[in-house]
Design a protein around this motif. Sequence first.
Motif, PDB file in Angstrom:
ATOM      1  N   GLY A  23     -16.129 -17.405  64.739  1.00 11.77           N
ATOM      2  CA  GLY A  23     -15.966 -17.067  66.328  1.00 11.77           C
ATOM      3  C   GLY A  23     -15.159 -16.203  66.404  1.00 11.77           C
ATOM      4  O   GLY A  23     -15.210 -15.548  67.458  1.00 11.77           O
ATOM      5  N   TYR A  83      -9.868 -22.903  70.711  1.00 10.19           N
ATOM      6  CA  TYR A  83     -10.728 -21.734  70.464  1.00 10.19           C
ATOM      7  C   TYR A  83     -11.877 -21.738  71.575  1.00 10.19           C
ATOM      8  O   TYR A  83     -12.332 -20.873  71.951  1.00 10.19           O
ATOM      9  CB  TYR A  83     -11.322 -21.793  69.093  1.00 10.19           C
ATOM     10  N   SER A  87     -13.054 -19.115  74.268  1.00 11.32           N
ATOM     11  CA  SER A  87     -14.256 -18.297  73.948  1.00 11.32           C
ATOM     12  C   SER A  87     -15.055 -18.229  75.308  1.00 11.32           C
ATOM     13  O   SER A  87     -15.571 -17.134  75.723  1.00 11.32           O
ATOM     14  CB  SER A  87     -15.218 -18.851  73.038  1.00 11.32           C
ATOM     15  N   HIS A 106      -5.332 -17.114  72.660  1.00 13.35           N
ATOM     16  CA  HIS A 106      -6.347 -17.338  71.593  1.00 13.35           C
ATOM     17  C   HIS A 106      -5.474 -17.088  70.197  1.00 13.35           C
ATOM     18  O   HIS A 106      -5.823 -17.907  69.261  1.00 13.35           O
ATOM     19  CB  HIS A 106      -7.055 -16.107  71.628  1.00 13.35           C
ATOM     20  N   PHE A 165     -19.818 -14.275  73.875  1.00 14.54           N
ATOM     21  CA  PHE A 165     -18.857 -15.382  73.901  1.00 14.54           C
ATOM     22  C   PHE A 165     -19.463 -16.796  73.983  1.00 14.54           C
ATOM     23  O   PHE A 165     -18.809 -17.782  73.492  1.00 14.54           O
ATOM     24  CB  PHE A 165     -17.914 -15.040  74.963  1.00 14.54           C
ATOM     25  N   MET A 168     -19.890 -17.593  70.252  1.00 13.17           N
ATOM     26  CA  MET A 168     -18.258 -17.541  69.828  1.00 13.17           C
ATOM     27  C   MET A 168     -17.819 -19.118  70.192  1.00 13.17           C
ATOM     28  O   MET A 168     -17.257 -19.710  69.340  1.00 13.17           O
ATOM     29  CB  MET A 168     -17.561 -16.665  70.327  1.00 13.17           C
ATOM     30  N   ALA A 169     -18.030 -19.703  71.352  1.00 11.99           N
ATOM     31  CA  ALA A 169     -17.767 -20.874  71.553  1.00 11.99           C
ATOM     32  C   ALA A 169     -18.391 -21.881  70.802  1.00 11.99           C
ATOM     33  O   ALA A 169     -17.843 -22.743  70.387  1.00 11.99           O
ATOM     34  CB  ALA A 169     -17.945 -21.192  73.152  1.00 11.99           C
ATOM     35  N   SER A 172     -17.044 -22.224  67.525  1.00  7.84           N
ATOM     36  CA  SER A 172     -15.728 -23.076  67.574  1.00  7.84           C
ATOM     37  C   SER A 172     -15.910 -24.753  67.559  1.00  7.84           C
ATOM     38  O   SER A 172     -15.127 -25.518  67.052  1.00  7.84           O
ATOM     39  CB  SER A 172     -14.744 -22.365  68.486  1.00  7.84           C
TER      40      SER A 172
END
Length: 399
Positions: A23, A83, A87, A106, A165, A168-169, A172
Amino acid sequence: MAESLRRGPFYILLVAVFLGMLGLGIVLPLLPVFVEEFNASPFWVGALFAGYGLSRIIFTPSIGSLSDKYGRKWFITGGLGLYTLVSIWYIFPGSIYELFVIRFIHGIASALISSVAMSYVGDLTPKGQEGLYQGRLSNVFYLGMGSGPIIGGAIYSVAGFTPVFIVMAIMSFIPFLLCIRMLPESKPEFRTPPKLWSAFCHPRMQANLFFRFMNTFAYSAFMVFIPVLAATQYGYSTTLTGLVIAFEVFSMAISLGYFGKMADSGRYKRSHMIVIGTLLVSFGTLALIFVKFLPVVGIVAILIGVGNAIAIVAATAVVAIDGRELGQGVVMGAFNTAMSIGIVVPPLIFGVILTFWGIDAVFLIAGLITLASLPFFWWLVLRSRKWFATRAAACEPGS
């Protein structure tokens, strides 16, 4: 700790670190795009990366020490949860200044995960296998980091910012749940509470801390400014830029295990490995100025990755050994703080250099600084050997 008891938590950590770093890596090729979207100065490419490192400088030392005192699990879990939230926030920045705040937070999340995960692995590591265990952790760390830029660059090319993103989330949130449910606590016992400054005052740690800081000059040039070099000099898309970053990170990740075993074998001095690796990194960084053809750029990136693997796994193995005496959270916190200072200082310097002298000057100066650091590093190594010899002589019967 028996091998069967080590194996479960160790593999959970590997999965958590891989997905968390996946991520994190997603955002790297997009920092120059953010700067362009806000019509900001090129200086902000380095400043945004530095914001991430600034919070790590502030929080990593205390987090490492606190994990020695209170245990590791919830620091790692909390970092993964943060995180996830950060994100989502990347989707909504209203200005370049707000984006800097996002990068700062971050960095806090990263501080909660990286040094504490290394400390947890240090708790699990049998004597004589420091390079192997830390190498495996670093392996998945960089595999995740290397996969992220490819995924981020490809998704952005096809679908734009928001899906990047969201992915990315998700990357995480999965290890966040995994750590809550499956990661046991690790809380080492010490007769006296570990003290952070004991790591900074330890002669062998000083050599490794200096190396870790100086190594970040080449690291920052590559990870932060290769997107600029790729766009302005090479004419690469974000997808190809992500691929170049992945060449470096994957080559590092794949070779870490091998060099970790080499560092443990006793046939090679770890200080020699650090010097050899640093030479490869410095010459590779200088070579990026003169090459543009993608296969050649890829070979140079692989050379840099292998050099980093040789040097970093050797240094981390030595730090893990010192952690048995000083506290794993303390030494890993100090080691990551040195890296974090390097994440802040070089990008800011290179941002100014980029503004006034152009992108080639960034890689020229980064390569030369990395090369010039070796004589002082070697002096610190010799000084630490003399200190250990003196201490050993003082402990001999009758001395």
